[in-house]
Scaffold this motif. Structure first.
Motif, mmCIF file in Angstrom:
data_model
loop_
_atom_site.group_PDB
_atom_site.id
_atom_site.type_symbol
_atom_site.label_atom_id
_atom_site.label_comp_id
_atom_site.label_asym_id
_atom_site.label_seq_id
_atom_site.Cartn_x
_atom_site.Cartn_y
_atom_site.Cartn_z
ATOM 1 N N PHE A 140 0.855 -1.183 0.000
ATOM 2 C CA PHE A 140 0.000 0.000 0.000
ATOM 3 C C PHE A 140 0.890 1.232 0.000
ATOM 4 O O PHE A 140 1.792 1.353 0.826
ATOM 5 C CB PHE A 140 -0.934 0.031 1.206
ATOM 6 N N VAL A 141 0.637 2.126 -0.944
ATOM 7 C CA VAL A 141 1.398 3.358 -1.084
ATOM 8 C C VAL A 141 0.449 4.530 -0.912
ATOM 9 O O VAL A 141 -0.524 4.668 -1.670
ATOM 10 C CB VAL A 141 2.086 3.436 -2.462
ATOM 11 N N ALA A 142 0.714 5.364 0.084
ATOM 12 C CA ALA A 142 -0.136 6.516 0.384
ATOM 13 C C ALA A 142 0.662 7.786 0.160
ATOM 14 O O ALA A 142 1.516 8.146 0.968
ATOM 15 C CB ALA A 142 -0.652 6.453 1.816
ATOM 16 N N PHE A 143 0.405 8.451 -0.954
ATOM 17 C CA PHE A 143 1.004 9.740 -1.229
ATOM 18 C C PHE A 143 0.085 10.820 -0.674
ATOM 19 O O PHE A 143 -1.024 11.027 -1.176
ATOM 20 C CB PHE A 143 1.183 9.958 -2.733
ATOM 21 N N LEU A 197 4.226 5.591 3.463
ATOM 22 C CA LEU A 197 3.488 6.822 3.717
ATOM 23 C C LEU A 197 4.423 7.994 3.451
ATOM 24 O O LEU A 197 5.446 8.145 4.117
ATOM 25 C CB LEU A 197 3.005 6.875 5.170
ATOM 26 N N GLY A 198 4.089 8.819 2.473
ATOM 27 C CA GLY A 198 4.900 9.980 2.157
ATOM 28 C C GLY A 198 4.057 11.244 2.157
ATOM 29 O O GLY A 198 2.926 11.245 1.649
ATOM 30 N N CYS A 199 4.587 12.332 2.744
ATOM 31 C CA CYS A 199 3.814 13.576 2.823
ATOM 32 C C CYS A 199 4.754 14.735 3.137
ATOM 33 O O CYS A 199 5.844 14.545 3.701
ATOM 34 C CB CYS A 199 2.747 13.467 3.912
ATOM 35 N N SER A 200 4.314 15.931 2.815
ATOM 36 C CA SER A 200 5.037 17.139 3.184
ATOM 37 C C SER A 200 4.800 17.475 4.653
ATOM 38 O O SER A 200 3.773 17.114 5.227
ATOM 39 C CB SER A 200 4.576 18.313 2.321
ATOM 40 N N ASP A 201 5.760 18.196 5.246
ATOM 41 C CA ASP A 201 5.576 18.649 6.624
ATOM 42 C C ASP A 201 4.636 19.837 6.696
ATOM 43 O O ASP A 201 4.243 20.257 7.785
ATOM 44 C CB ASP A 201 6.927 18.996 7.268
ATOM 45 N N ILE A 261 -3.212 17.742 4.531
ATOM 46 C CA ILE A 261 -2.917 16.560 5.339
ATOM 47 C C ILE A 261 -2.013 16.960 6.500
ATOM 48 O O ILE A 261 -0.823 17.238 6.308
ATOM 49 C CB ILE A 261 -2.202 15.468 4.504
ATOM 50 N N PRO A 262 -2.527 17.001 7.739
ATOM 51 C CA PRO A 262 -1.657 17.315 8.875
ATOM 52 C C PRO A 262 -0.582 16.250 9.064
ATOM 53 O O PRO A 262 -0.854 15.047 8.959
ATOM 54 C CB PRO A 262 -2.631 17.327 10.065
ATOM 55 N N GLU A 263 0.630 16.694 9.341
ATOM 56 C CA GLU A 263 1.718 15.740 9.548
ATOM 57 C C GLU A 263 1.380 14.744 10.653
ATOM 58 O O GLU A 263 1.704 13.555 10.551
ATOM 59 C CB GLU A 263 3.008 16.489 9.896
ATOM 60 N N GLU A 264 0.722 15.225 11.710
ATOM 61 C CA GLU A 264 0.405 14.343 12.825
ATOM 62 C C GLU A 264 -0.502 13.195 12.381
ATOM 63 O O GLU A 264 -0.390 12.073 12.901
ATOM 64 C CB GLU A 264 -0.256 15.134 13.955
ATOM 65 N N MET A 314 7.634 20.441 0.931
ATOM 66 C CA MET A 314 7.347 19.884 -0.391
ATOM 67 C C MET A 314 6.045 20.401 -0.987
ATOM 68 O O MET A 314 5.937 20.605 -2.190
ATOM 69 C CB MET A 314 7.302 18.352 -0.315
ATOM 70 N N GLY A 315 5.024 20.610 -0.173
ATOM 71 C CA GLY A 315 3.713 20.955 -0.716
ATOM 72 C C GLY A 315 2.895 19.704 -1.002
ATOM 73 O O GLY A 315 3.264 18.592 -0.619
ATOM 74 N N HIS A 316 1.795 19.895 -1.705
ATOM 75 C CA HIS A 316 0.852 18.800 -1.955
ATOM 76 C C HIS A 316 1.138 18.197 -3.321
ATOM 77 O O HIS A 316 0.475 18.507 -4.331
ATOM 78 C CB HIS A 316 -0.579 19.355 -1.886
ATOM 79 N N THR A 317 2.136 17.322 -3.364
ATOM 80 C CA THR A 317 2.567 16.732 -4.628
ATOM 81 C C THR A 317 3.289 15.428 -4.343
ATOM 82 O O THR A 317 3.288 14.936 -3.212
ATOM 83 C CB THR A 317 3.473 17.723 -5.397
ATOM 84 N N VAL A 318 3.877 14.846 -5.375
ATOM 85 C CA VAL A 318 4.633 13.599 -5.256
ATOM 86 C C VAL A 318 6.036 13.849 -5.790
ATOM 87 O O VAL A 318 6.198 14.440 -6.861
ATOM 88 C CB VAL A 318 3.961 12.458 -6.053
ATOM 89 N N ASN A 319 7.052 13.407 -5.046
ATOM 90 C CA ASN A 319 8.414 13.636 -5.501
ATOM 91 C C ASN A 319 9.093 12.334 -5.945
ATOM 92 O O ASN A 319 8.523 11.248 -5.842
ATOM 93 C CB ASN A 319 9.243 14.350 -4.418
#
Length: 211
Positions: free
Chosen positions: A128-131, A156-160, A165-168, A192-197
């Protein structure tokens, strides 16, 4: 589209070999306002030989009307309908490809939907990959899920500083999946913002490449 089941009968897009000929499969879940066809573009960045990519389309291009941080009942019946569609697609895929060679990948709203589906249907998935996403519910929600994910690899990948999407919540989602015996990798990216790197895509490719 019915009021009780808004996603019933929605189309499902495909790329790659037929499910009958596929060695593995990926179910792709798009974000709010996006299209299933656009999610198939991830096939260009992921191991594609022998991989069937399957992408359901949300009614009106949204899986549910409100933020995933609202009480779950505020997103009904859309959320239950969306989970039902994902379940139907997963059942269709696993008629041909074993569940442990089927991965789910979502971005944004699709990532939140995928998180709920995996948590509510624990088993050994291929991955499972959650961007940019996480489990549903307002702040303070107790995410009580039973079951064993049997070391399913989860990324699980996300911007701070993601505006949606809250980091917490990403951390909370990590903790829930780890408590369900998933093999979780979490990456938080500064600014990073709301994107995929590219790093996220490499992690996703590693999961699929191991199937």
């Amino acid at each position: 589209m019915s009021d009780a089941d808004p996603h019933a009968g929605q189309p499902v897009e495909h790329r790659g070999p037929s499910l009958a000929d596929a060695e593995r499969a990926v179910i792709l879940l798009h974000g709010r306002g996006a299209r299933a066809q656009g999610m198939l573009g991830f096939a260009d960045d992921l191991p594609s030989e022998g991989t069937a990519f399957v992408a359901p389309q949300a009614a009106r291009a949204t899986w549910y009307p409100n933020s995933f941080l609202e009480p779950t009942e505020e997103n009904e019946p859309w959320l239950s309908s969306a989970l039902g569609l994902v379940s139907d697609v997963f059942a269709d895929v696993t008629e041909h490809v074993p569940a442990d060679r089927v991965a789910l990948l979502g971005f944004s709203q699709g990532s939140c939907l995928g998180s709920e589906f995996v948590a509510r249907n624990p088993q050994r998935f291929g991955g499972f990959v959650a961007f940019s996403g996480g489990l549903h519910g307002p702040e303070g929600t107790t995410h009580d899920y039973d079951g064993d994910l049997d070391e399913t690899p989860v990324f699980l990948g996300c911007s701070d500083r993601d505006p949606h999407i809250p980091e917490e919540r990403v951390h909370e989602t990590r903790d829930v999946f780890e408590s369900m015996n998933a093999d979780v990798t979490e990456r938080i990216y500064e600014g990073m913002g709301h994107t995929v790197n590219e790093d996220e895509l490499e992690h996703a490719a590693d999961i699929l490449g191991s199937l």
